[in-house]
Design an enzyme around this catalytic site. Sequence first.
Site: not given
Ligand code: GLY
Length: 594
Positions: A113, A398, A416, A418, A470, A490-491
Amino acid sequence: MRESISAATFAFVAVAFTALCGCQIQPADRAIHGPAAQYTTAAIATDHPLASEAGAAMLARGGNAVDAAVAASFTLSVVRPYSCGIGGGGFMVIHLPPDEPERDSRQIVINYRETAPAAVNGDYYVELDDPEASRFGVHAVGVPGTVAGLLHALEHHGTLDRATVLAPAIRAARNGYRADAHHIWAMNHLRDLLDERSERGEHFTPLWHQLFAAGNLEEGDLVRNGPKAAALQLIAHHGAEAFYEGPIADAIGGVIRANGGAISADDLRSYEPEVIEPLRGRFGEYELISMPPPSSGGVALQQIFGIIERHLDTTTFADPDDPAYIHLAAEAMKHAFADRAEWLADVNFVDVPIDRLTSSEYLDELAARFDPEAVLDDLYAYGSVTPANAQNAAGGGTSHLSVIDADGMAVACTETINLICGSLVSVPGFGFALNNEMDDFTTIPGEPNAFGLRQSDRNLPEPGKRPLSSMSPTIVLRDDRAVLVAGASGGPRIITGTAQAILNVLHFGNSAEDAVLRPRFHHQWMPNELMLEPDWDAPELIRALEARGHAFGEIHEVGVVQLIHRRPDGTLEAVSDPRKGGRPSGVGAVTADQ
Ligand code: GLY
């Protein structure tokens, strides 16, 4: 908050919304696109055919699941450049084969991340006094982790060399690939955004021309990205150093620092992926291997599955379209998203009571609050949120890939940048976009992020901290064998889309294809709306759910899922969600007459 819609108006809204969203693919189209295939030996499902083929090429030459995942991911960074790539970050969950050198556990997670730069703290965005500073421009960028994460995976768990796994991506960038419907959809989205906020495109011009012909690209047109080929070539030759210390680092630093952003040369040089233990849970005879914080995905999946499972003894549901099941699942989702808002964040910086949130006692307690006839009156009766923290009230950028190889090694990997094209900051000379992952932090306390998610002070930015995600890459084991690999883009809909696809296979016995293709629903607690994809045969369903007190919103897709299921006969059914136009690939394709 979006306006709620009634049963009477839902059908009209669904039809109108479908017409508006170029990416919505109806069931008839799905069959034509052939999103599912069976393989005897090894399989990979990604959201672009060329990425699946890149991974399958590694599997065919004897590479393992990690080789395939790394090749596919670098290729995705070329062919889905608005979704993921070397300017972003991700999570890789790996199930190691039985003969891997002795380890405490056969499952690991590589956490790559993005991190907050050393100069960013909890007040950073408040002081900038620009409500969109965490979404667009140089302040939105977290220190990227993808290159470090992928090369760590390759070095420690792959079998092929860097040049081999990067070759398909370099080829795609240099020779070009054809823009598909989703690429054009992303271009149209960006055009609308740039029309509305031209000042936000200040650093985006090179990519707008390179990837989208300045808004004039048509489906089928060739997209070439020579600068990106150059970046990947440097990475193939010099490894992660090229990105974090060499010419690419200089280019990133150049655009960030020239415009007052926070990422320093030291932030890039010191970036490290982290190897952590996955979160383990159970659903009946299955073991779920999923993402711990800094993702909320694993905890949320365990809560959703745990609450649903506790009602399966007393209730049977005909199929996933049964309103009684949708009501139960939506109520479970609300508990999970309430706890996400209150509790979850990077465990290297704050205490997160993961054991309590996933304990049998707590799941019993949440399950006992379920009323089959009605939603709970009080939104603060979901999860364990404190009304005093009322600030917590309340896909495009993502990509997910799933792999199982011939030895049973499995990879679930979600990456991702984002939002679509991330921060809209291009890296000069290297043809890629930098993420806007800083928006996944609680940047302005009390305000939701771009996905409408409320998050607590636990998720405030701090130097080196990773923002709450997420992303839910998940491997399901039975008797220590990987039987299902799934995840989504998809967030927040990643969590709910992944949960439904997995439950459709494990509980309802759907084929992998049916499990992914059937319409989905989403609830994230706040806003207090049950969102349905347009494909639902809606009026009767809406009436039954409305009677239980649900209000509705519309959503064009609930995640884009990539799923592989090992069927009882041992064959692998791989599905790339037609919502984004991917196709699976693999070794040992089973033809129709077999
Ligand atoms: N950027 C979307 C997530 O990591 O949930």
